[in-house]
Design a protein around this motif. Structure first.
Motif, mmCIF file in Angstrom:
data_model
loop_
_atom_site.group_PDB
_atom_site.id
_atom_site.type_symbol
_atom_site.label_atom_id
_atom_site.label_comp_id
_atom_site.label_asym_id
_atom_site.label_seq_id
_atom_site.Cartn_x
_atom_site.Cartn_y
_atom_site.Cartn_z
ATOM 1 N N ILE A 38 0.850 -1.183 0.000
ATOM 2 C CA ILE A 38 0.000 0.000 0.000
ATOM 3 C C ILE A 38 0.889 1.238 0.000
ATOM 4 O O ILE A 38 2.053 1.171 0.377
ATOM 5 C CB ILE A 38 -0.954 0.008 1.210
ATOM 6 C CG1 ILE A 38 -0.178 -0.079 2.510
ATOM 7 C CG2 ILE A 38 -1.941 -1.116 1.107
ATOM 8 C CD1 ILE A 38 -1.046 0.049 3.742
ATOM 9 N N GLY A 39 0.361 2.332 -0.432
ATOM 10 C CA GLY A 39 1.125 3.573 -0.427
ATOM 11 C C GLY A 39 1.442 4.061 -1.822
ATOM 12 O O GLY A 39 0.964 3.540 -2.826
ATOM 13 N N GLN A 43 5.243 -1.108 -4.398
ATOM 14 C CA GLN A 43 6.178 -2.113 -4.886
ATOM 15 C C GLN A 43 5.605 -3.512 -4.631
ATOM 16 O O GLN A 43 4.834 -3.708 -3.698
ATOM 17 C CB GLN A 43 7.527 -1.968 -4.172
ATOM 18 C CG GLN A 43 8.221 -0.657 -4.434
ATOM 19 C CD GLN A 43 8.596 -0.496 -5.893
ATOM 20 O OE1 GLN A 43 9.049 -1.435 -6.524
ATOM 21 N NE2 GLN A 43 8.382 0.686 -6.427
ATOM 22 N N PRO A 44 5.982 -4.505 -5.430
ATOM 23 C CA PRO A 44 5.521 -5.882 -5.169
ATOM 24 C C PRO A 44 6.051 -6.379 -3.825
ATOM 25 O O PRO A 44 7.216 -6.158 -3.498
ATOM 26 C CB PRO A 44 6.122 -6.696 -6.308
ATOM 27 C CG PRO A 44 6.503 -5.717 -7.349
ATOM 28 C CD PRO A 44 6.758 -4.419 -6.666
ATOM 29 N N VAL A 45 5.190 -7.005 -3.056
ATOM 30 C CA VAL A 45 5.595 -7.521 -1.755
ATOM 31 C C VAL A 45 5.511 -9.043 -1.686
ATOM 32 O O VAL A 45 6.129 -9.657 -0.835
ATOM 33 C CB VAL A 45 4.766 -6.916 -0.603
ATOM 34 C CG1 VAL A 45 5.049 -5.436 -0.450
ATOM 35 C CG2 VAL A 45 3.290 -7.175 -0.796
ATOM 36 N N ARG A 56 -7.672 -8.538 -6.164
ATOM 37 C CA ARG A 56 -8.237 -7.240 -5.810
ATOM 38 C C ARG A 56 -7.365 -6.147 -6.398
ATOM 39 O O ARG A 56 -6.526 -6.395 -7.256
ATOM 40 C CB ARG A 56 -8.336 -7.119 -4.300
ATOM 41 C CG ARG A 56 -9.393 -8.032 -3.715
ATOM 42 C CD ARG A 56 -9.457 -7.871 -2.247
ATOM 43 N NE ARG A 56 -8.537 -8.861 -1.686
ATOM 44 C CZ ARG A 56 -8.328 -9.015 -0.403
ATOM 45 N NH1 ARG A 56 -8.932 -8.250 0.456
ATOM 46 N NH2 ARG A 56 -7.501 -9.929 0.036
ATOM 47 N N THR A 57 -7.524 -4.938 -5.923
ATOM 48 C CA THR A 57 -6.804 -3.806 -6.497
ATOM 49 C C THR A 57 -5.318 -3.860 -6.203
ATOM 50 O O THR A 57 -4.529 -3.264 -6.915
ATOM 51 C CB THR A 57 -7.367 -2.477 -5.962
ATOM 52 O OG1 THR A 57 -7.276 -2.476 -4.537
ATOM 53 C CG2 THR A 57 -8.810 -2.306 -6.375
ATOM 54 N N ARG A 58 -4.900 -4.580 -5.181
ATOM 55 C CA ARG A 58 -3.476 -4.659 -4.841
ATOM 56 C C ARG A 58 -2.759 -5.757 -5.607
ATOM 57 O O ARG A 58 -1.565 -5.955 -5.433
ATOM 58 C CB ARG A 58 -3.302 -4.894 -3.344
ATOM 59 C CG ARG A 58 -3.676 -3.694 -2.512
ATOM 60 C CD ARG A 58 -3.491 -3.929 -1.043
ATOM 61 N NE ARG A 58 -2.197 -4.504 -0.752
ATOM 62 C CZ ARG A 58 -1.897 -5.098 0.395
ATOM 63 N NH1 ARG A 58 -2.814 -5.220 1.320
ATOM 64 N NH2 ARG A 58 -0.709 -5.588 0.607
#
Length: 119
Positions: A38-39, A43-45, A56-58
């Motif tokens: 988030i933020g 970046q990919p986590v 979802r959106t992330r």
């Protein structure tokens, strides 16, 4: 016109509208998914196998090459769906299990040092 006749006419029109609407096949799930943080930078986590993760959106779909590159660059692999095993990326360093707040917490669960004179 009576109220029953109006309702019957509405039902006929709604059924005709449903028949005219083209039916699209659902899109297949992606093979691999990159979960972003988030933020601002996002970046990919984490990397996931696509058919078991909600998108979802992330989450963004990814190809096998993009997922391998992300794992090689240090993005964490999901511990449940194991994309690193499915992609054949087995020789990468994994983060230590007790990183961050878990390391501080683990010191509380360790047994105290033995007393100098015994019990």
């Amino acid at each position: 016109m009576t109220l029953d006749r109006v309702r019957q006419q509405i039902a006929v029109e709604e059924a005709a509208a449903v028949e005219r609407t083209p039916r699209l096949a659902p899109t297949p799930p992606p093979d691999w998914v990159l979960e972003h943080g988030i933020g601002t930078g996002r970046q990919p986590v984490r990397v996931h196998v696509g058919d078991r993760w909600d998108t979802r959106t992330r989450c963004k779909s990814a190809t096998a090459d993009v997922a391998r590159r992300a794992l090689a660059e240090g993005v964490e692999a999901c511990t449940h769906c194991r994309p690193d095993t499915a992609l054949g990326v087995l020789d990468r360093p994994r983060p230590h299990r007790l990183e961050g707040w878990n390391r501080r917490r683990s010191s509380c669960t360790e047994s105290p040092p033995p007393a100098a004179g015994g019990w």
